[in-house]
Design a protein around this motif. Structure first.
Motif, PDB file in Angstrom:
ATOM      1  N   ASP A   2       0.785  -1.241   0.000  1.00  0.00           N
ATOM      2  CA  ASP A   2       0.000   0.000   0.000  1.00  0.00           C
ATOM      3  C   ASP A   2       0.819   1.295   0.000  1.00  0.00           C
ATOM      4  O   ASP A   2       0.320   2.367   0.297  1.00  0.00           O
ATOM      5  CB  ASP A   2      -1.007  -0.007   1.157  1.00  0.00           C
TER       6      ASP A   2
ATOM      7  N   ALA B 151      -8.491   4.708   5.978  1.00  0.00           N
ATOM      8  CA  ALA B 151      -9.669   4.518   5.118  1.00  0.00           C
ATOM      9  C   ALA B 151      -9.310   4.727   3.648  1.00  0.00           C
ATOM     10  O   ALA B 151      -9.762   3.971   2.778  1.00  0.00           O
ATOM     11  CB  ALA B 151     -10.788   5.461   5.539  1.00  0.00           C
ATOM     12  N   LEU B 152      -8.484   5.725   3.365  1.00  0.00           N
ATOM     13  CA  LEU B 152      -8.075   5.976   1.980  1.00  0.00           C
ATOM     14  C   LEU B 152      -7.150   4.873   1.470  1.00  0.00           C
ATOM     15  O   LEU B 152      -7.251   4.451   0.315  1.00  0.00           O
ATOM     16  CB  LEU B 152      -7.406   7.340   1.861  1.00  0.00           C
TER      17      LEU B 152
ATOM     18  N   ASP C 158      -7.132   1.749   2.543  1.00  0.00           N
ATOM     19  CA  ASP C 158      -7.956   0.556   2.346  1.00  0.00           C
ATOM     20  C   ASP C 158      -8.743   0.636   1.042  1.00  0.00           C
ATOM     21  O   ASP C 158      -8.874  -0.359   0.325  1.00  0.00           O
ATOM     22  CB  ASP C 158      -8.913   0.374   3.518  1.00  0.00           C
ATOM     23  N   LYS C 159      -9.226   1.817   0.741  1.00  0.00           N
ATOM     24  CA  LYS C 159      -9.971   2.011  -0.509  1.00  0.00           C
ATOM     25  C   LYS C 159      -9.053   1.791  -1.718  1.00  0.00           C
ATOM     26  O   LYS C 159      -9.428   1.127  -2.685  1.00  0.00           O
ATOM     27  CB  LYS C 159     -10.569   3.419  -0.540  1.00  0.00           C
ATOM     28  N   GLY C 160      -7.838   2.320  -1.661  1.00  0.00           N
ATOM     29  CA  GLY C 160      -6.878   2.142  -2.756  1.00  0.00           C
ATOM     30  C   GLY C 160      -6.466   0.693  -2.935  1.00  0.00           C
ATOM     31  O   GLY C 160      -6.395   0.184  -4.060  1.00  0.00           O
TER      32      GLY C 160
ATOM     33  N   ALA D 159      -8.164  -1.957  -2.058  1.00  0.00           N
ATOM     34  CA  ALA D 159      -9.317  -2.706  -2.568  1.00  0.00           C
ATOM     35  C   ALA D 159      -9.500  -2.487  -4.063  1.00  0.00           C
ATOM     36  O   ALA D 159      -9.737  -3.442  -4.816  1.00  0.00           O
ATOM     37  CB  ALA D 159     -10.578  -2.311  -1.810  1.00  0.00           C
ATOM     38  N   ALA D 160      -9.386  -1.246  -4.512  1.00  0.00           N
ATOM     39  CA  ALA D 160      -9.566  -0.942  -5.939  1.00  0.00           C
ATOM     40  C   ALA D 160      -8.465  -1.597  -6.779  1.00  0.00           C
ATOM     41  O   ALA D 160      -8.732  -2.133  -7.861  1.00  0.00           O
ATOM     42  CB  ALA D 160      -9.577   0.565  -6.160  1.00  0.00           C
TER      43      ALA D 160
ATOM     44  N   ARG E 204      -9.116  -5.336  -6.859  1.00  0.00           N
ATOM     45  CA  ARG E 204     -10.310  -5.623  -7.668  1.00  0.00           C
ATOM     46  C   ARG E 204      -9.974  -5.568  -9.154  1.00  0.00           C
ATOM     47  O   ARG E 204     -10.407  -6.441  -9.933  1.00  0.00           O
ATOM     48  CB  ARG E 204     -11.441  -4.648  -7.318  1.00  0.00           C
TER      49      ARG E 204
ATOM     50  N   LYS F 120     -12.185  -5.593   5.876  1.00  0.00           N
ATOM     51  CA  LYS F 120     -11.827  -4.305   5.284  1.00  0.00           C
ATOM     52  C   LYS F 120     -12.364  -4.264   3.855  1.00  0.00           C
ATOM     53  O   LYS F 120     -12.839  -5.269   3.326  1.00  0.00           O
ATOM     54  CB  LYS F 120     -10.300  -4.150   5.272  1.00  0.00           C
ATOM     55  N   PRO F 121     -12.252  -3.114   3.191  1.00  0.00           N
ATOM     56  CA  PRO F 121     -12.702  -3.035   1.799  1.00  0.00           C
ATOM     57  C   PRO F 121     -12.080  -4.097   0.885  1.00  0.00           C
ATOM     58  O   PRO F 121     -12.726  -4.539  -0.057  1.00  0.00           O
ATOM     59  CB  PRO F 121     -12.296  -1.620   1.391  1.00  0.00           C
TER      60      PRO F 121
ATOM     61  N   ALA G  36     -13.920  -6.383  -1.830  1.00  0.00           N
ATOM     62  CA  ALA G  36     -13.476  -6.348  -3.231  1.00  0.00           C
ATOM     63  C   ALA G  36     -13.251  -7.760  -3.756  1.00  0.00           C
ATOM     64  O   ALA G  36     -13.610  -8.078  -4.897  1.00  0.00           O
ATOM     65  CB  ALA G  36     -12.208  -5.513  -3.362  1.00  0.00           C
TER      66      ALA G  36
END
Length: 163
Positions: A66, A74-75, A77-79, A81-82, A85, A137-138, A142
């Motif tokens: 990461d 949170a940001l 985790d979002k990155g 996950a994307a 995915r 987590k996200p 994903a």
């Protein structure tokens, strides 16, 4: 360098198959590096070439480094996950892919915190589906969503599992 590595791998497998070495599976370690853009076209082509050699494919050790993402959990985790995915959407589109395994399930067990891939800000990597408290987590969602959205290749995968 990745394309050169893929080509070398394909040539090595091809040479062994020509000599009669019974290769049935290819394990693709999937330590995704957020600092390197995912080349979906090259990945898709590599998987298709492996499948074209009659190999089943196992996605192994999936995690996402990461370092390219901000300190905010949170940001990050979002990155993560994307990024995962996008990768999974490509690999699960290939009928020869049989399984996807993560490196571990919980962040506190990631190898990334004791490697040369530590974050510059000193924060622990959040590279796996569950946080240190085992909460989803996200990335967990994903992975689930990628499987739910994947084409149904069950017939091809059942055949490949018999190899």
């Amino acid at each position: 360098w990745m394309e050169a590595r893929r080509n070398a791998c394909l040539k090595a497998i091809e040479a062994r198959l020509k000599r009669g070495v019974p290769i049935q599976r290819f394990g693709l370690q999937s330590h995704l590096n957020s600092l390197i853009r995912l080349d979906e076209k090259a990945l898709r082509r590599f998987l298709a070439e492996l499948a074209g050699m009659g190999l089943a494919i196992e996605i192994t050790e999936l995690d996402v480094d990461d370092r390219a993402f901000p300190a905010d959990a949170a940001l990050r985790d979002k990155g993560v996950a994307a990024f995962a995915r996008a990768y999974l959407d490509v690999v699960l589109d290939e009928p020869a892919v049989l399984n996807v395994l993560t490196w571990d399930i919980v962040d506190k067990n990631t190898w990334l915190n004791v490697s040369d891939r530590k974050r510059r800000d000193g924060l622990p990597q959040r590279s796996l589906p569950l946080d240190a408290d085992y909460a989803k987590k996200p990335l967990w969602f994903a992975i689930r969503d990628a499987f739910l959205a994947a084409p149904d290749h069950s017939a091809a995968r059942a055949k490949a599992r018999l190899l």
